[in-house]
Design a protein around this motif. Structure first.
Motif, PDB file in Angstrom:
ATOM      1  N   SER A  30      10.002  -2.490   5.469  1.00 36.81           N
ATOM      2  CA  SER A  30       9.020  -1.539   6.010  1.00 36.81           C
ATOM      3  C   SER A  30       8.525  -0.577   4.944  1.00 36.81           C
ATOM      4  CB  SER A  30       9.631  -0.742   7.164  1.00 36.81           C
ATOM      5  OG  SER A  30       9.952  -1.592   8.228  1.00 36.81           O
ATOM      6  N   GLN A  31       9.451  -0.102   4.119  1.00 41.93           N
ATOM      7  CA  GLN A  31       9.083   0.821   3.040  1.00 41.93           C
ATOM      8  C   GLN A  31       8.080   0.158   2.090  1.00 41.93           C
ATOM      9  OE1 GLN A  31      11.219   3.790   2.434  1.00 41.93           O
ATOM     10  NE2 GLN A  31      10.254   4.464   0.559  1.00 41.93           N
TER      11      GLN A  31
ATOM     12  N   LEU B   6       6.046  -2.357   2.772  1.00 44.88           N
ATOM     13  CA  LEU B   6       4.772  -2.544   3.469  1.00 44.88           C
ATOM     14  C   LEU B   6       3.981  -1.241   3.509  1.00 44.88           C
ATOM     15  CD1 LEU B   6       5.713  -4.863   6.470  1.00 44.88           C
ATOM     16  CD2 LEU B   6       4.492  -5.472   4.370  1.00 44.88           C
ATOM     17  N   GLU B   7       4.659  -0.117   3.721  1.00 47.38           N
ATOM     18  CA  GLU B   7       3.986   1.192   3.729  1.00 47.38           C
ATOM     19  C   GLU B   7       3.354   1.501   2.381  1.00 47.38           C
ATOM     20  OE1 GLU B   7       6.656   4.246   5.040  1.00 47.38           O
ATOM     21  OE2 GLU B   7       6.991   3.256   6.972  1.00 47.38           O
ATOM     22  N   LEU B   8       3.955   0.995   1.315  1.00 40.02           N
ATOM     23  CA  LEU B   8       3.420   1.207  -0.033  1.00 40.02           C
ATOM     24  C   LEU B   8       2.316   0.213  -0.384  1.00 40.02           C
ATOM     25  CD1 LEU B   8       6.753   1.894  -1.955  1.00 40.02           C
ATOM     26  CD2 LEU B   8       5.000   3.562  -1.309  1.00 40.02           C
ATOM     27  N   GLY B   9       2.006  -0.679   0.569  1.00 36.87           N
ATOM     28  CA  GLY B   9       0.952  -1.659   0.333  1.00 36.87           C
ATOM     29  C   GLY B   9       1.413  -2.867  -0.464  1.00 36.87           C
TER      30      GLY B   9
END
Length: 125
Positions: free
Chosen positions: A77-78, A80-83
């Motif tokens: 998730s981390q 994915l949040e960073l793209g």
């Protein structure tokens, strides 16, 4: 063939336009932990540097700084949040490999953290 410097609609890029001409608008890019330190860590454990390994270790370091623990889903998730579009399976396999090599540890609560020996390598600046 995809060329990232050209627009994807097939039109030509404007002449004289620089890809980095707006870099000053957002300020300099700052690395949180400096990839060079993580590269040296991986090298000291006999591992090749890869983008996914750099990002996974960085995510674990950021979580540790804010006194959080991350499991596979948390790391995924981390990222994915960073793209960083990596599959869940890829993240899980990298975590397993880093555990097998002694870079990180798998904790009783099913979270991951940097192994004390790896932390010593990072802090030996």
């Amino acid at each position: 063939m995809y060329i990232p410097q050209l627009p994807s609609d097939g039109s030509q890029a404007p002449q004289g336009a620089s890809m980095g001409s707006h870099a000053g608008v957002f300020g300099p890019r700052v690395e949180r932990h400096g990839n060079e330190r993580i590269r040296l860590l991986l090298k000291s454990f006999g591992l090749r540097t890869s983008l996914i390994r750099l990002k996974v270790i960085d995510a674990l370091l950021v979580a540790a700084e804010s006194e959080r623990s991350l499991g596979v889903r948390g790391v995924h998730s981390q990222l994915l949040e960073l793209g960083i579009p990596l599959s869940f399976l890829s993240v899980r396999e990298v975590l397993k490999r880093l555990c097998a090599e002694g870079v990180i540890t798998f904790n009783a609560d099913k979270s991951y953290s940097l192994h004390p020996q790896a932390a010593a390598v990072l802090n030996s600046d």
